[in-house]
Scaffold this motif. Structure first.
Motif: not given
Length: 389
Positions: A119-125, A200-204, A249-254, A256-265
């Motif tokens: 997942l980190t590789a996908s985000v950095i890409n 870190l991912n939310l900052l990215t 691009i932005l909608g898909a990222f928001v 797919c990623w934001t809910p999981g990142l918020v729960v982790l936080l």
């Protein structure tokens, strides 16, 4: 990680995975519940589709010399990262639910590390592609001038960072010696690490938003200034297609990623009333869906990519393609790459001196309706030349 010797004072290296799950309040079921079947079945289905879709993208980039440009190399690496993500999640599906209790601590860290790495590789890409698009558009080029050597170094750097991020908990940033710091969602991960990873991912993500917003406003401003050189319809089409691509691009990222990142936080912040376990697995699958959406947004919207997909699929199923091609009402046409190049050559010979505006900025910006600038300039090689006004 697993040892038969006595534990160090204050550490619990000899304890089982079940011990840490019980400590965090995350119960491991000893039998398969209906929810477990739903999650594992859905997860496996998504993983298989992700793997096949990204293999298709990587094959298309490899066989079509029109894609031998830096942006497509990065897209190929994104597909590789998403392929690795699909494989990692498939591994997780076979080591989750009631199977978790049978894992050794080392295998548990490997399971989690694979997911973190992929997942980190996908985000950095995604970030690298955003920066590349920013550089090419602001220098008025169809393709980046990055050499193949720099692209390879960039790709190696992406994977180096991703691997390090995946190994960080295994190398020591865990809670085996501090039970009070153990998270709920990942019972052997430190809460501090979850906070670090989520922030870190939310900052990215925020950087990506800023980059694409700047690209959009620049293109819109440039198109407005140059609208006198083109029709209003063309100007409107260029801006609208770029807007659609950016929003996707932005909608898909928001999504797919934001809910999981918020729960982790929230888990890292020890939010006891947030009930993070209730949504954990579903948000995990949602995050994995980003690896499926990426090929669609970055590749399938490209006309040349679609043609190459058809060529590959027709090679796998030639009988069906012959039936479709024989149907006069289908409108399908499957050209080989050689036929397409020959056709373009004929057009070039008929019009040896194209109008200067054919290579204008609008040619590059207009290609963004397909996600990225096409490589219609012919053969492979490095980046395209600078585009004139």
């Amino acid at each position: 990680m697993d040892t038969d010797t006595e534990d160090q004072p204050g550490c619990y290296f000899n304890k089982t995975v079940k011990f840490f799950y019980d400590n965090s309040g995350k119960n491991i079921s000893t039998y398969w519940r209906k929810r477990d079947y739903v999650v594992v079945t859905l997860g496996m289905a998504v993983c298989i589709i992700v793997i096949l879709a990204n293999i298709l993208v990587m094959t298309a980039i490899f066989i079509n010399r029109r894609f031998h440009f830096p942006i497509y190399y990065l897209l190929g690496n994104l597909a590789a990262a998403d392929l690795f993500a699909g494989t990692s999640y498939l591994f997780l599906m076979f080591h989750t639910g009631p199977w978790t209790i049978k894992l050794s601590k080392l295998k548990w860290f490997v399971r989690q590390g694979l997911i973190d790495t992929s997942l980190t590789a996908s985000v950095i890409n995604l970030l690298a592609i955003a920066v590349e698009r920013h550089q090419t558009i602001f220098t008025m080029q169809l393709h980046s001038t990055m050499t193949n050597r720099r692209v390879v170094l960039l790709i190696l750097g992406i994977w180096a960072v991703a691997i390090v991020m995946g190994l960080v908990p295994t190398m020591g940033w865990h809670c085996l010696c501090d039970l009070d710091d153990c998270s709920t969602m990942a019972p052997m991960y430190s809460r501090k690490y979850l906070i670090f990873w989520a922030v870190l991912n939310l900052l990215t993500f925020s950087i990506m938003v800023a980059v694409y917003t700047r690209i959009f406003w620049y293109v819109r401003h440039k198109s407005h200034r140059m609208s006198q050189h083109t029709t209003q319809a063309k100007h409107k089409e260029t801006v609208e297609n770029l807007m659609k691509t950016v929003v996707m691009i932005l909608g898909a990222f928001v999504i797919c990623w934001t809910p999981g990142l918020v729960v982790l936080l929230l888990d890292g912040l020890n939010c006891e009333q947030c009930k993070v376990l209730r949504y954990e697995k579903y948000f995990l699958i949602l995050a994995e869906c980003n690896s499926l959406v990426n090929p669609i947004i970055y590749s399938y919207r490209d006309k040349d990519m679609r043609r190459t997909f058809r060529r590959i699929l027709c090679h796998l199923c030639p009988a069906r393609c012959r039936r479709i091609a024989a149907d006069p009402d289908s409108g399908a046409r499957f050209n080989t790459l050689e036929q397409e190049v020959l056709s373009e050559t004929c057009v070039t010979h008929q019009h040896p001196h194209p109008h200067p505006h054919h290579h204008s900025y609008h040619a590059a910006a207009g290609d963004h309706k397909n996600g990225v600038a096409d490589g219609r300039g012919g053969g492979g090689g490095g980046g395209g030349g600078k585009v004139t006004h």
